[in-house]
Design an enzyme around this catalytic site. Structure first.
Site, PDB file in Angstrom:
ATOM      1  N   HIS A 234      -4.375  -1.833   4.047  1.00 37.15           N
ATOM      2  CA  HIS A 234      -5.024  -3.020   3.572  1.00 37.15           C
ATOM      3  C   HIS A 234      -6.357  -2.836   4.018  1.00 37.15           C
ATOM      4  CE1 HIS A 234      -4.539  -7.566   3.325  1.00 37.15           C
ATOM      5  NE2 HIS A 234      -5.457  -7.170   2.261  1.00 37.15           N
TER       6      HIS A 234
ATOM      7  N   HIS B  84      -1.115  -2.181   7.663  1.00 37.86           N
ATOM      8  CA  HIS B  84      -2.475  -3.076   7.998  1.00 37.86           C
ATOM      9  C   HIS B  84      -3.825  -2.219   7.662  1.00 37.86           C
ATOM     10  CE1 HIS B  84      -0.841  -6.624  10.176  1.00 37.86           C
ATOM     11  NE2 HIS B  84      -0.706  -5.798  11.020  1.00 37.86           N
TER      12      HIS B  84
ATOM     13  N   HIS C 144       4.407  -0.571   9.964  1.00 36.93           N
ATOM     14  CA  HIS C 144       3.480  -1.700  10.344  1.00 36.93           C
ATOM     15  C   HIS C 144       2.097  -1.516  10.199  1.00 36.93           C
ATOM     16  CE1 HIS C 144       3.591  -6.153  11.410  1.00 36.93           C
ATOM     17  NE2 HIS C 144       2.314  -5.983  11.916  1.00 36.93           N
ATOM     18  N   GLU C 145       1.577  -0.815  11.236  1.00 39.29           N
ATOM     19  CA  GLU C 145       0.348  -0.537  11.407  1.00 39.29           C
ATOM     20  C   GLU C 145      -0.527   0.249  10.462  1.00 39.29           C
ATOM     21  OE1 GLU C 145      -0.935  -2.483  13.756  1.00 39.29           O
ATOM     22  OE2 GLU C 145       0.652  -2.641  14.901  1.00 39.29           O
TER      23      GLU C 145
END
Ligand SMILES: [Zn+2]
Length: 603
Positions: free
Chosen positions: A399, A396, A392-393
């Protein structure tokens, strides 16, 4: 045993020294960035006040100076914040974080005149400015700012609204005070008669416990506590919605929903399409509830039976290195470039602060700034959830990395509406890999159930909240008095519709709205549901498509905030103004439910 920060090895910690070698260097940079000892601290910026309408060149110079200064402050902030989070009790870092936070506030205050002054430039002149070569790099910024013109009042009125806003913080603050501080929930007993303390934290744990008596008692006792304050809690929520209504009317928006969505240029059709798609496909959730009832072997499935896991947990543990490998490998569908950058970030560039140490901040996040790595804070302990947190991180961070390396500073941050797309996308990739490589049906069933629970909480539950929120605001707009009775009836109705006929809707649920802090944010939660839907749709497109689909997605990751969020997603391949992405996500939920059913009834 948890180690002290000073004993954490370099390999396990983030490369924060790439920003500054130490606080001495940080201090020196702070002195260089903020020269003044008293207000005004940013005199060079203030020198432009009253001159912005004069020429496009002046305006361009001001914007350049403003963003360059902000960029430097963000670098200073990032270092202090990261060092502070490494050890929350360490004095130097704590003081530095306080100092830079204060300076940042002062910076915002001293520059708060800029937007109103730009909007005070007459529209013909501003239009000409936007086309001018000096401002070419800021055209989208200025255009999106100009959209707010019809909703920007004269300085005196804006000042009054700002004053009122301060006073109108009370409902939200009072709610937090009651719910988080004043309320005590006492003790509940389990089936063996053992007394257990009930708190916000243990409530979630008890609802997932195999002991049904404990689940039921926790559910009933916590919600009844809220119920016994229903009059006060209704008034507080009503007060908050009145605040949103005041804002909408003062700023000349047709509705509260318009006031919340218009500034980000998100059409209200996005909100309505979400609700419509979920309503029309709610049978998918009903099907899952039916399966849950069957697997748990219950004659009656109550609301307090809807959170307990229906598949035995996955007992495998992971080392950090294994997690890293799994996450990197799972991003194969995103191409060699993506994988290379991620691998380098995780393994060589030390983006991640991996493990717990004494006094380290808990939880996990992805952070950083334009001039740093996209750092990840973790407290990795080796359970499956931690592997997903890393995925998940990392989503991020990639991105952020792509946007920061492909956009100028002022377009390098992405907006909240798209923020959870990249992170959820990477969780999807990991899940797909793990399911594919599961060792047996039990592992597979567990993974699928995790995914279903995640989608239920993010997609269905948040959409139900979004409906309730819209109901509340519409009632106030239509001058319908908000009473405890009205809220209870509406909330029961929604629960009946969402859970379907296989679930007993216990009367205590009628009070649940009163414990949800998100209703005080004002049209925020729908973004969880649209985010997971966009991610699911894009994931499907990329993993079943070819180079074109992949490139469109990578371009989305590179685009920061260089366009409106809905447009960026459209270019990536999903149109959130239609019901299609949400329908696809629910279609996936339905397929996974069938698969789980097959796995669990195989034997
Ligand atoms: Zn996230």
């Amino acid at each position: 045993m948890t180690v002290l920060r000073k004993n954490v090895s370099k390999k396990d910690s983030w490369n924060v020294e790439a920003l500054y070698p130490n606080f001495k260097a940080w201090e020196a940079d702070l002195k260089k960035t903020v020269k003044a000892k008293a207000a005004p601290f940013f005199k060079e910026i203030l020198n432009f006040k009253g001159k912005l309408q004069k020429s496009s060149k002046q305006l361009a110079e001001l914007l350049e100076l403003y963003f360059q200064t902000e960029r430097k402050l963000r670098k200073l902030y990032t270092y202090a914040k990261l060092r502070h989070d490494e050890d929350l009790t360490e004095e130097t870092a704590r003081k530095a974080a306080d100092t830079i936070t204060t300076i940042y506030h002062l910076f915002s205050q001293e520059t708060s005149w800029i937007e109103p002054e730009i909007l005070a430039i007459d529209s013909q002149t501003l239009k000409k400015f936007i086309k001018d070569k000096h401002l070419a790099g800021y055209s989208f910024f200025l255009e999106s700012l100009s959209r707010l013109r019809p909703h920007t009042l004269d300085a005196e009125k804006e000042f009054l609204i700002a004053l009122a806003d301060q006073a109108l913080q009370s409902p939200h603050k009072a709610f937090s005070a009651i719910s988080d501080a004043d309320f005590k929930f006492g003790h509940v007993v389990d089936s063996k008669g053992v007394k257990k303390e009930l708190t916000h934290g243990t409530y979630g744990v008890y609802l997932r416990d195999q002991d049904r008596t404990l689940r039921k008692n926790a559910f009933t006792q916590l919600l009844n506590k809220y119920g016994s304050y229903e009059n006060s809690l209704t008034e507080l929520l009503q007060g908050q919605v009145q605040k949103h209504n005041f804002h909408a009317r003062a700023k000349k928006y047709a509705t509260c929903l318009d006031a919340a969505l218009f500034p980000k240029n998100i059409d209200t059709t996005v909100y309505k399409a979400l609700i419509k798609a979920v309503r029309e496909n709610i049978f998918a959730l009903h099907k899952y509830m039916k399966l849950r009832k069957k697997v748990l072997g219950l004659k009656e499935l109550h609301l307090y039976d809807t959170y307990v896991p229906i598949v035995d947990s996955y007992d495998r543990k992971f080392t950090y290195e294994e997690a890293e490998e799994l996450v990197i490998n799972s991003t194969k569908p995103l191409g060699d470039d993506y994988q290379k950058i991620l691998k380098n970030g995780l393994k060589t560039d030390r983006w991640v602060d991996r493990y717990e140490n004494v006094n380290k901040r808990s939880g996990a996040y992805s952070s950083g700034c334009f001039d740093s790595s996209p750092y990840i804070l973790m407290n990795f302990k080796g359970i499956l959830r931690d592997v997903f947190t890393l995925a998940h991180e990392a989503g991020h961070s990639m991105h952020s990395f792509f946007s920061r390396t492909n956009q100028p500073y002022h377009y390098s941050d992405y907006t909240i509406f798209v923020a959870e797309v990249a992170s959820t996308f990477n969780e999807e990739l990991l899940m797909q890999d793990l399911i594919k490589n599961a060792k047996n049906d039990k592992q597979k069933a567990f993974l699928i159930n995790e995914k279903l629970e995640d989608m239920r909480a993010t997609l269905f539950r948040q959409t139900m909240f979004a409906e309730f929120e819209l109901f509340l605001h519409t009632a106030i707009e239509k001058h319908i008095p908000i009473t405890p009775q009205l809220l209870k009836e509406e909330y029961m109705k929604l629960n009946r519709f969402y859970f379907g006929s296989d679930v007993i809707i216990d009367p205590e649920i009628a009070f649940e709205w009163s414990r949800i802090p998100h209703f005080y944010y004002g049209f925020y939660v729908y973004q969880y549901a649209t985010g997971i839907s966009a991610a699911a749709a894009l994931h499907e497109k990329v993993t079943t498509g070819g180079k074109k689909e992949r490139d469109s997605y990578i371009n989305f990751l590179k685009s920061g905030s260089s366009d409106y969020p809905i447009k960026l997603l459209q270019k990536a391949g999903v149109d959130m103004r239609t019901t299609e992405p949400v329908e696809r996500a629910i279609g996936k939920f339905s397929k996974l439910t069938d698969e789980l059913q097959k796995l669990l009834t195989k034997k």
